[in-house]
Design a protein around this motif. Structure first.
Motif, mmCIF file in Angstrom:
data_model
loop_
_atom_site.group_PDB
_atom_site.id
_atom_site.type_symbol
_atom_site.label_atom_id
_atom_site.label_comp_id
_atom_site.label_asym_id
_atom_site.label_seq_id
_atom_site.Cartn_x
_atom_site.Cartn_y
_atom_site.Cartn_z
ATOM 1 N N LYS A 142 48.376 24.706 35.569
ATOM 2 C CA LYS A 142 47.966 24.045 34.757
ATOM 3 C C LYS A 142 46.460 22.947 35.284
ATOM 4 O O LYS A 142 45.396 22.428 34.449
ATOM 5 C CB LYS A 142 48.369 23.137 33.847
ATOM 6 N N ALA A 143 46.970 22.885 36.144
ATOM 7 C CA ALA A 143 45.584 20.883 36.819
ATOM 8 C C ALA A 143 44.729 22.540 36.964
ATOM 9 O O ALA A 143 43.120 21.706 37.260
ATOM 10 C CB ALA A 143 46.579 20.893 38.021
ATOM 11 N N ILE A 144 44.854 23.418 38.303
ATOM 12 C CA ILE A 144 43.467 24.553 38.056
ATOM 13 C C ILE A 144 43.084 24.475 37.112
ATOM 14 O O ILE A 144 41.668 24.374 36.591
ATOM 15 C CB ILE A 144 44.210 25.135 38.724
ATOM 16 N N TRP A 145 43.614 25.211 35.916
ATOM 17 C CA TRP A 145 42.415 25.286 34.518
ATOM 18 C C TRP A 145 41.301 24.049 33.833
ATOM 19 O O TRP A 145 40.643 24.303 33.299
ATOM 20 C CB TRP A 145 43.189 26.820 33.406
ATOM 21 N N HIS A 146 42.789 22.639 34.275
ATOM 22 C CA HIS A 146 41.751 21.862 33.982
ATOM 23 C C HIS A 146 40.455 21.730 34.553
ATOM 24 O O HIS A 146 39.953 21.032 33.817
ATOM 25 C CB HIS A 146 42.981 20.282 33.915
ATOM 26 N N LEU A 147 40.111 22.350 35.561
ATOM 27 C CA LEU A 147 39.152 21.955 36.468
ATOM 28 C C LEU A 147 38.335 22.206 35.770
ATOM 29 O O LEU A 147 37.033 21.617 35.170
ATOM 30 C CB LEU A 147 39.804 22.019 38.116
ATOM 31 N N ARG A 148 38.111 24.286 35.392
ATOM 32 C CA ARG A 148 37.607 25.017 34.842
ATOM 33 C C ARG A 148 37.076 23.871 33.176
ATOM 34 O O ARG A 148 36.283 24.093 32.967
ATOM 35 C CB ARG A 148 38.250 26.207 34.271
ATOM 36 N N PHE A 149 38.704 23.660 32.512
ATOM 37 C CA PHE A 149 37.912 23.289 30.928
ATOM 38 C C PHE A 149 37.170 22.118 31.108
ATOM 39 O O PHE A 149 36.464 20.929 29.969
ATOM 40 C CB PHE A 149 39.040 23.124 30.307
ATOM 41 N N ALA A 150 37.165 20.990 31.874
ATOM 42 C CA ALA A 150 36.674 19.800 31.988
ATOM 43 C C ALA A 150 35.331 20.044 31.922
ATOM 44 O O ALA A 150 34.939 18.634 32.447
ATOM 45 C CB ALA A 150 37.401 18.632 32.952
ATOM 46 N N VAL A 151 34.554 21.304 32.443
ATOM 47 C CA VAL A 151 33.239 21.260 32.611
ATOM 48 C C VAL A 151 32.270 20.756 31.504
ATOM 49 O O VAL A 151 31.379 19.512 31.754
ATOM 50 C CB VAL A 151 33.071 22.633 33.099
ATOM 51 N N ALA A 152 32.970 21.195 30.340
ATOM 52 C CA ALA A 152 31.583 20.220 28.613
ATOM 53 C C ALA A 152 31.710 18.856 29.268
ATOM 54 O O ALA A 152 31.323 18.470 28.845
ATOM 55 C CB ALA A 152 32.728 20.920 28.067
ATOM 56 N N GLU A 153 32.945 18.546 29.572
ATOM 57 C CA GLU A 153 32.778 16.247 29.492
ATOM 58 C C GLU A 153 32.244 16.488 30.490
ATOM 59 O O GLU A 153 30.926 15.274 30.402
ATOM 60 C CB GLU A 153 34.706 16.955 29.305
ATOM 61 N N ALA A 154 32.171 17.222 31.768
ATOM 62 C CA ALA A 154 32.147 16.666 33.012
ATOM 63 C C ALA A 154 30.052 16.669 32.248
ATOM 64 O O ALA A 154 29.722 15.671 32.349
ATOM 65 C CB ALA A 154 31.866 17.270 34.045
ATOM 66 N N ASN A 155 29.795 17.379 32.396
ATOM 67 C CA ASN A 155 28.683 17.923 31.462
ATOM 68 C C ASN A 155 27.992 16.478 30.542
ATOM 69 O O ASN A 155 26.990 16.771 30.620
ATOM 70 C CB ASN A 155 27.650 19.506 31.103
ATOM 71 N N ARG A 156 28.586 16.224 29.588
ATOM 72 C CA ARG A 156 28.480 15.584 28.820
ATOM 73 C C ARG A 156 28.218 14.235 29.379
ATOM 74 O O ARG A 156 27.172 13.358 28.713
ATOM 75 C CB ARG A 156 29.906 16.185 27.737
ATOM 76 N N LEU B 73 30.656 17.220 40.247
ATOM 77 C CA LEU B 73 30.396 16.589 39.202
ATOM 78 C C LEU B 73 31.971 15.888 38.290
ATOM 79 O O LEU B 73 32.242 14.925 37.143
ATOM 80 C CB LEU B 73 29.371 16.994 38.099
ATOM 81 N N THR B 74 33.102 17.238 38.374
ATOM 82 C CA THR B 74 33.031 17.327 37.249
ATOM 83 C C THR B 74 35.168 16.269 37.635
ATOM 84 O O THR B 74 35.420 15.790 37.421
ATOM 85 C CB THR B 74 34.097 18.423 37.187
ATOM 86 N N LEU B 75 34.912 16.391 39.320
ATOM 87 C CA LEU B 75 35.808 15.817 40.283
ATOM 88 C C LEU B 75 35.922 13.878 39.653
ATOM 89 O O LEU B 75 36.763 12.694 39.855
ATOM 90 C CB LEU B 75 36.168 15.698 41.336
ATOM 91 N N ASP B 76 34.320 13.983 39.598
ATOM 92 C CA ASP B 76 33.938 12.810 39.382
ATOM 93 C C ASP B 76 33.611 11.869 38.575
ATOM 94 O O ASP B 76 34.554 10.855 37.847
ATOM 95 C CB ASP B 76 32.084 12.516 39.517
ATOM 96 N N LEU B 77 33.919 12.902 37.047
ATOM 97 C CA LEU B 77 33.288 12.058 35.944
ATOM 98 C C LEU B 77 34.514 12.278 35.170
ATOM 99 O O LEU B 77 34.879 11.421 34.142
ATOM 100 C CB LEU B 77 32.794 12.810 35.492
ATOM 101 N N VAL B 78 35.711 13.821 35.401
ATOM 102 C CA VAL B 78 37.003 13.336 34.151
ATOM 103 C C VAL B 78 37.413 13.333 35.195
ATOM 104 O O VAL B 78 38.010 13.862 35.790
ATOM 105 C CB VAL B 78 36.773 14.819 33.939
#
Lengths: 477, 477
Positions: free
Chosen positions: A330-344, A267-272
């Motif tokens: 940073k790119a690795i952590w961006h994946l983790r932090f992007a979850v909230a946005e992906a879920n939104r 979801l994160t890879l698709d949406l963010v």
């Protein structure tokens, strides 16, 4: 309505006591404060109050006590549980702490920093970094959430496994009682057993016991060596095995250890935008690892490589990417932090902030998966969270075409099932987000009644008139 | 006296409810429980109760509530502030938790241990060690103090700089309310924001809000590399400089950093057999350092040697002895732990458990020295403590020939002066020992009145009948 006009006249009293700029009644200016970030709660208020000093906060609370006006404190308005949104009655005032935004002191000999409630978390992180120190609290909303809010909700985030929650970082607290008395406790005492731990009680009380105006935090040495990895694994049980292996040699240097399932990753890879997977293929589960150490002569990527190699040999791990640069980290952590946005962006979801004993995480996830498959076969269960803390965010993603008018009912049904499983494991219905207004009914259902009685007695002790954030944490009766 | 005979008859009621072995009224068997370790407090009790289960504790509290009988909980009876000694009225029952002494669970996947209140601290340390884990709480009385006591007093000790006080180690708590209701909260949740932090309030409340029956603690990896040193320095300011240097490269691996003045060192060497100084000569001040790390491939004596060499070059340090064996490390720590015994043998002393902000420690010590020289010229001010926590034990040693009948008055005069300086620094009158019965008057004098009001309201909320350890923490009115 008499209540309303009384309220308006009492607001006039307040005008005589405060700088006019501190009282906002313009509907357009108030609007963004009357709903939460996710748009799940909507309320009304008599006014938005924007004090610029602790004295003004005290004045407001004295006035609120005298006029019995409910006060809803608000920081960056990033609550995920409706903790900062007033009810629809329009009787309450919204108390924004945003203009109390000074960093009062940074003390390098004692490694402490005192910040006012309205400081943005990221600004505090930067202030510490500018003095070669680490303020370790880090979470998705750090660019907009405020210190008062993180203290009032005992916020968590991705570094809890090493540095604890906000509670573990607060050395001193300044807060205003319901009657306006200011409790001065900012002095950074690392140990203080003089009487009851009032500070601990106010932390995490979500503005229902007192209004936090400033806090003194402990700072830490900035890591001068670090290592970041993203790992692919077969199961949550393997994630715990990997954590145990890592603890054996990197124990005190594990700063983060986060778990994510493949559906959430997809979801994160698709949406963010801007997210990429640094592994050759997809795996059922992923773990994010961050090590940090203060000794620059003890390189941590070597240590991490060694441990991950062992894990690979033992079959605990499928694959891993160790960051070779700060940009890769940073790119690795961006994946983790992007979850909230992906879920939104994911369409209708029902999300949870559960925790269980760390050792119970694999069985807990399995139980949720089984329940979801049986009870909500159209939905998809996603898991992401702080596995080293036992804090798993369970997200049920519903089909996009789910009729809007059914969402509330489905949400309640999902909550009931998830929390029943949480209770079976003796877990918490909210590990880090707080009860807010979303979960007051669930708290009544899941807390031990005798503990709930003590909470009500504590509320009565701190706020006998019931004016502080009414309806949050404890349901009004 | 009617109160007395009523009490006796109510004790008969209790006999009907409890195993007879749980009720001790033999004066000789009760005697050691009716005075504290240092012999400063002396009390009387209706009976010594020795329940063997949580259910029996609950029964006792139900009975105590019904009969309005004061209950004084007692663990290993090692309080330094009279927290476990009943008053002289003889109306109270002493509630010993000593027979609740099972380790209930050790959970290696989650790194947790649940122990009952009566477990001896050293036994818990050993149980963790037997499973290759560290339970880091370590203090002078560890061979006899009990888990219930360390939780009820939020104990500290020599590893707080790294692992925090007991509060930071407790993940779950089981306790009994004044009315006998058992609050079941042992589940080891590392994060839980579901309602108010009742657990945090009970920790450190010295048996005045509830009776702790068991706690679940976090365990840590056992250090697989360590280093121990004793350093000689010129001043407390140099100790802070040394700590800053050490933090730069050993940050997260500093397990202890303790300060002692030469007069206290001399007393210890003189009065406690088996103590020797591993340095060639005496210095004005000493620092005890312990490093611990989980990576066996990262030897810490090299790191410590490197830092101490830099400190020596910079003039921060006069001399240092790094332990070359476990026996040498033990001998160094024996010196630190022997202080309590040395002070006990030193003749009349007045001791304190103060804390200030870490950066204020040198100025605080100087202020105490100046005050002592002026106000108590026959006395000698000694300093020992946890400098990294800002927690300095100030000890005024009086001449051996000081008439016994003057000691109480001198003690009060010394306390008043020391605490006035503590207040000037915004410090705490008790960092780790607690208020007990010794400091209730001082708490009233030094706490902010509005905070004290909240404490009284909290006490009322938890213990409306006032039966739990009355006279401890809050003075009776």
């Amino acid at each position: 309505m008499p209540a309303r006009s009384e309220a308006v006249s009492s607001l006039d009293d307040l005008r005589a006591l405060l700088d006019p700029a501190a009282i906002v009644t313009d509907p357009q200016a108030m609007a963004p404060h009357l709903t939460d970030w996710r748009g799940k709660h909507r309320g009304a208020a008599l006014a938005l109050l924007r004090p610029r000093s602790v004295e003004e906060v005290s004045t407001i609370l004295r006035w609120a006590s005298a006029t019995r006006t409910p006060v809803v404190p608000q920081g960056g308005n990033t609550s995920l549980s409706g903790g900062a949104t007033p009810d629809a009655s329009g009787r309450a005032v919204l108390l924004s702490l945003a203009r109390l935004n000074r960093i009062r002191t940074i003390e390098l000999e004692g490694d402490t920093l005192a910040a006012e409630a309205g400081c943005i978390l990221a600004d505090v992180q930067q202030a510490a970094a500018a003095h070669d120190r680490l303020f370790p609290l880090s979470l998705g909303s750090e660019g907009s959430c405020q210190i008062g809010g993180v203290v009032a909700t005992n916020a968590g985030g991705i570094n809890v496994i090493r540095y604890g929650t906000v509670r573990d970082l607060v050395l001193g607290l300044e807060y205003v009682r319901a009657d306006g008395a200011v409790i001065h406790g900012l002095k950074p005492l690392r140990k203080d057993n003089a009487g009851y731990a009032l500070k601990e009680l106010v932390i995490g009380s979500e503005g229902t016991l007192a209004v936090v105006t400033a806090a003194t935090f402990r700072l830490f040495p900035r890591p001068r060596a670090s290592a970041t990895a993203l790992c692919g694994l077969a199961s949550p049980a393997d994630a715990l095995r990997l954590l145990a292996l890592l603890r054996q040699s990197a124990g005190e240097r594990i700063s983060s250890f986060e778990l994510m399932c493949d559906a959430e990753m997809g979801l994160t890879l698709d949406l963010v935008p801007g997210t990429t997977l640094p592994l050759d293929e997809r795996h059922a589960w992923y773990v994010f690892i961050e090590l940090g150490g203060s000794d620059p002569n003890s390189p941590l990527d070597e240590l991490l490589t060694r441990v991950l190699a062992t894990a690979l040999e033992q079959g605990v791990l499928r694959d891993a990417a160790i960051a070779q640069s700060e940009a890769q980290a940073k790119a690795i952590w961006h994946l983790r932090f992007a979850v909230a946005e992906a879920n939104r962006r994911a369409g209708p979801i029902v999300s949870h902030d559960t925790s269980v004993a760390v050792a119970d995480v694999p069985a807990f996830i399995a139980a949720i998966e089984a329940m979801a498959a049986e009870r909500f076969p159209e939905a998809r269960a996603l898991f992401v969270g702080h596995v080293g803390d036992g804090n798993i965010h369970v997200v049920l993603r519903l089909p996009r075409q789910t009729p809007a008018e059914q969402l509330a009912d489905i949400g309640h049904a999902v909550n009931a099932e998830v929390f029943a499983i949480v209770s079976r494991f003796g877990g918490s219905i909210t590990a880090e987000h707080g009860i807010g207004r979303s979960l007051t009914g669930m708290l009544v259902r899941h807390a031990q009644p005798e503990a709930l009685e003590l909470m009500r007695a504590v509320k009565q002790a701190f706020d006998p008139l019931g004016i502080l954030n009414p309806g949050a944490v404890l349901a009004q009766r």
